[in-house]
Design a protein around this motif. Structure first.
Motif, PDB file in Angstrom:
ATOM      1  N   ARG A 224       0.821  -1.212   0.000  1.00 48.16           N
ATOM      2  CA  ARG A 224       0.000   0.000   0.000  1.00 48.16           C
ATOM      3  C   ARG A 224       0.857   1.265   0.000  1.00 48.16           C
ATOM      4  O   ARG A 224       0.361   2.349  -0.309  1.00 48.16           O
ATOM      5  N   GLY A 225       2.121   1.118   0.360  1.00 42.66           N
ATOM      6  CA  GLY A 225       3.012   2.271   0.372  1.00 42.66           C
ATOM      7  C   GLY A 225       3.684   2.537  -0.962  1.00 42.66           C
ATOM      8  O   GLY A 225       4.437   3.510  -1.098  1.00 42.66           O
ATOM      9  N   ILE A 226       3.425   1.689  -1.953  1.00 43.51           N
ATOM     10  CA  ILE A 226       4.007   1.900  -3.285  1.00 43.51           C
ATOM     11  C   ILE A 226       3.337   3.099  -3.955  1.00 43.51           C
ATOM     12  O   ILE A 226       2.106   3.167  -4.002  1.00 43.51           O
ATOM     13  N   GLU A 229       1.946   6.463  -8.854  1.00 38.19           N
ATOM     14  CA  GLU A 229       2.479   6.966 -10.123  1.00 38.19           C
ATOM     15  C   GLU A 229       3.251   5.908 -10.880  1.00 38.19           C
ATOM     16  O   GLU A 229       3.179   5.829 -12.119  1.00 38.19           O
ATOM     17  N   THR A 230       4.002   5.070 -10.152  1.00 37.96           N
ATOM     18  CA  THR A 230       4.799   4.035 -10.824  1.00 37.96           C
ATOM     19  C   THR A 230       3.905   2.989 -11.472  1.00 37.96           C
ATOM     20  O   THR A 230       4.193   2.502 -12.570  1.00 37.96           O
ATOM     21  N   ILE A 231       2.812   2.647 -10.786  1.00 37.25           N
ATOM     22  CA  ILE A 231       1.883   1.659 -11.342  1.00 37.25           C
ATOM     23  C   ILE A 231       1.139   2.239 -12.544  1.00 37.25           C
ATOM     24  O   ILE A 231       0.965   1.568 -13.577  1.00 37.25           O
ATOM     25  N   GLU A 232       0.724   3.486 -12.424  1.00 40.07           N
ATOM     26  CA  GLU A 232       0.025   4.134 -13.536  1.00 40.07           C
ATOM     27  C   GLU A 232       0.927   4.248 -14.754  1.00 40.07           C
ATOM     28  O   GLU A 232       0.475   4.039 -15.897  1.00 40.07           O
ATOM     29  N   ALA A 233       2.199   4.557 -14.532  1.00 41.44           N
ATOM     30  CA  ALA A 233       3.144   4.654 -15.644  1.00 41.44           C
ATOM     31  C   ALA A 233       3.310   3.307 -16.337  1.00 41.44           C
ATOM     32  O   ALA A 233       3.395   3.235 -17.574  1.00 41.44           O
ATOM     33  N   ALA A 234       3.351   2.220 -15.530  1.00 44.64           N
ATOM     34  CA  ALA A 234       3.481   0.874 -16.103  1.00 44.64           C
ATOM     35  C   ALA A 234       2.250   0.511 -16.923  1.00 44.64           C
ATOM     36  O   ALA A 234       2.365  -0.099 -17.995  1.00 44.64           O
ATOM     37  N   VAL A 250       7.041  -5.710  -6.684  1.00 47.10           N
ATOM     38  CA  VAL A 250       7.945  -6.498  -5.850  1.00 47.10           C
ATOM     39  C   VAL A 250       9.319  -5.840  -5.678  1.00 47.10           C
ATOM     40  O   VAL A 250       9.832  -5.773  -4.550  1.00 47.10           O
ATOM     41  N   PRO A 251       9.956  -5.336  -6.752  1.00 46.97           N
ATOM     42  CA  PRO A 251      11.258  -4.678  -6.543  1.00 46.97           C
ATOM     43  C   PRO A 251      11.207  -3.503  -5.570  1.00 46.97           C
ATOM     44  O   PRO A 251      12.180  -3.236  -4.865  1.00 46.97           O
ATOM     45  N   GLN A 252      10.074  -2.798  -5.507  1.00 43.02           N
ATOM     46  CA  GLN A 252       9.969  -1.636  -4.626  1.00 43.02           C
ATOM     47  C   GLN A 252       9.812  -2.015  -3.158  1.00 43.02           C
ATOM     48  O   GLN A 252      10.047  -1.184  -2.275  1.00 43.02           O
TER      49      GLN A 252
END
Length: 335
Positions: A224-226, A229-234, A250-252
């Motif tokens: 939940r702390g990810i 923006e990174t997910i939306e970009a992916a 997972v890497p994050q």
């Protein structure tokens, strides 16, 4: 009566702490007063009291650590170089015995199996469940049910799983869940926990069942702390669900995964209750902590050999614990 005793003990403990902190601060301010003195003297006493005061708060914890952790460690190391009664110095004889003892080697092998399987599967299942339950409306209910085994003692969990693995002779009604399923599909019932080598895995299932809830809670918070923006970009780049999960999410949280993994690893190195309650180390299921208990407290007790096994467990745990603390410090942004 037990509830009343527990409440009285808690109240007495809180009052004792309050009296201790009030009394020590009063004495400190009496020895190094700052009121009514000249500027230089008052400033000097303030510096002294400010330097001492934190140690007054730490003193009870340091005392408890010394009595319940440092002293037992020193005593165990000392006993490991002595004979059965802990009186006569025998050098490294107990460690020589360990290297040549078949049961000790069996225990080391079994602990190695536990280290390979339990942390890996507990962390894996915890991660998968954390990711899946965040996507369904009844996810919090599922998390509660999965976390519930954490509230059960290891002995209590072993008793529950004894009913699952229970064995009755072929032709008798099977009350064990696993054998009932096997018989329902036309198989023959088995005394599962008496099968050498394989019984280790049946015992591991119990600890995995308990620790998956722990891994799930920690990893769910990390997921939940990810940053969104990174997910939306992916997603914009065309990544599918699997790629987002394994290559972005997972890497994050890899640092958190490592902390969970090593925390469970430390627990596995000290596993004792489950083996004692399920097999008592029979049928080649012995582990180091159970072997230590046998030598230290059974058959008249051999303090030297029991302590030497305790030292081995401690040596195995310390590097993982240090690495875990460093990882947790980095994860929390410390230095």
């Amino acid at each position: 009566m037990q509830l009343i005793a527990a409440i009285v003990t808690m109240i007495a403990g809180v009052l004792a702490c309050a009296v201790y902190f009030w009394a020590t601060n009063f004495i400190l301010d009496w020895i190094f007063p700052s009121k009514g003195l000249s500027g230089a003297a008052a400033s000097r006493n303030l510096r002294i009291t400010n330097a001492i005061r934190p140690w007054l708060f730490l003193a009870p914890a340091l005392f408890a650590l010394t009595i319940y952790l440092i002293y037992p460690v020193v005593q165990s190391v000392w006993l490991s170089f002595h004979d059965r009664g802990g009186q006569n110095f025998v050098g490294a004889r107990n460690y020589d015995w360990m290297l040549s003892d078949g049961e000790f080697r069996q225990s080391i092998f079994n602990n190695f199996l536990w280290l390979l399987v339990v942390p890996a599967l507990s962390t894996f299942f915890g991660l998968i469940i954390a990711a899946l339950t965040d996507r369904i409306w009844w996810g919090n209910i599922a998390k509660t049910l999965i976390f519930m085994p954490m509230a059960i003692s290891f002995v209590g969990a072993a008793v529950i799983w004894k009913f699952i693995y229970d064995y009755r002779a072929e032709g008798s009604e099977q009350i064990g869940l696993l054998n009932a399923i096997v018989v329902a599909f036309g198989g023959a019932p088995q005394a599962w926990i008496t099968l050498p080598f394989w019984n280790n895995f049946f015992l591991m299932v119990i600890l995995i069942w308990i620790q998956t809830g722990f891994a799930m809670v920690i990893l769910s918070a990390a997921l939940r702390g990810i940053p969104e923006e990174t997910i939306e970009a992916a997603v914009i780049d065309g990544a599918n669900g699997w790629q987002i999960f394994f290559k972005i999410m997972v890497p994050q949280i890899w640092g958190t995964i490592a902390v969970v993994w090593t925390t469970i690893t430390i627990l596995v190195l000290k596993v004792f209750d489950i083996v004692l309650a399920m097999t008592n180390g029979q049928w080649q299921s012995q582990v180091l902590a159970n072997l230590m208990f046998d030598w230290m407290f059974r058959g008249g007790g051999d303090f030297g050999r029991g302590a030497s096994i305790a030292v081995v467990i401690m040596i195995l745990v310390i590097p993982i614990m240090i690495w875990n603390i460093r990882n947790a410090t980095k994860e929390s942004g410390g230095h």
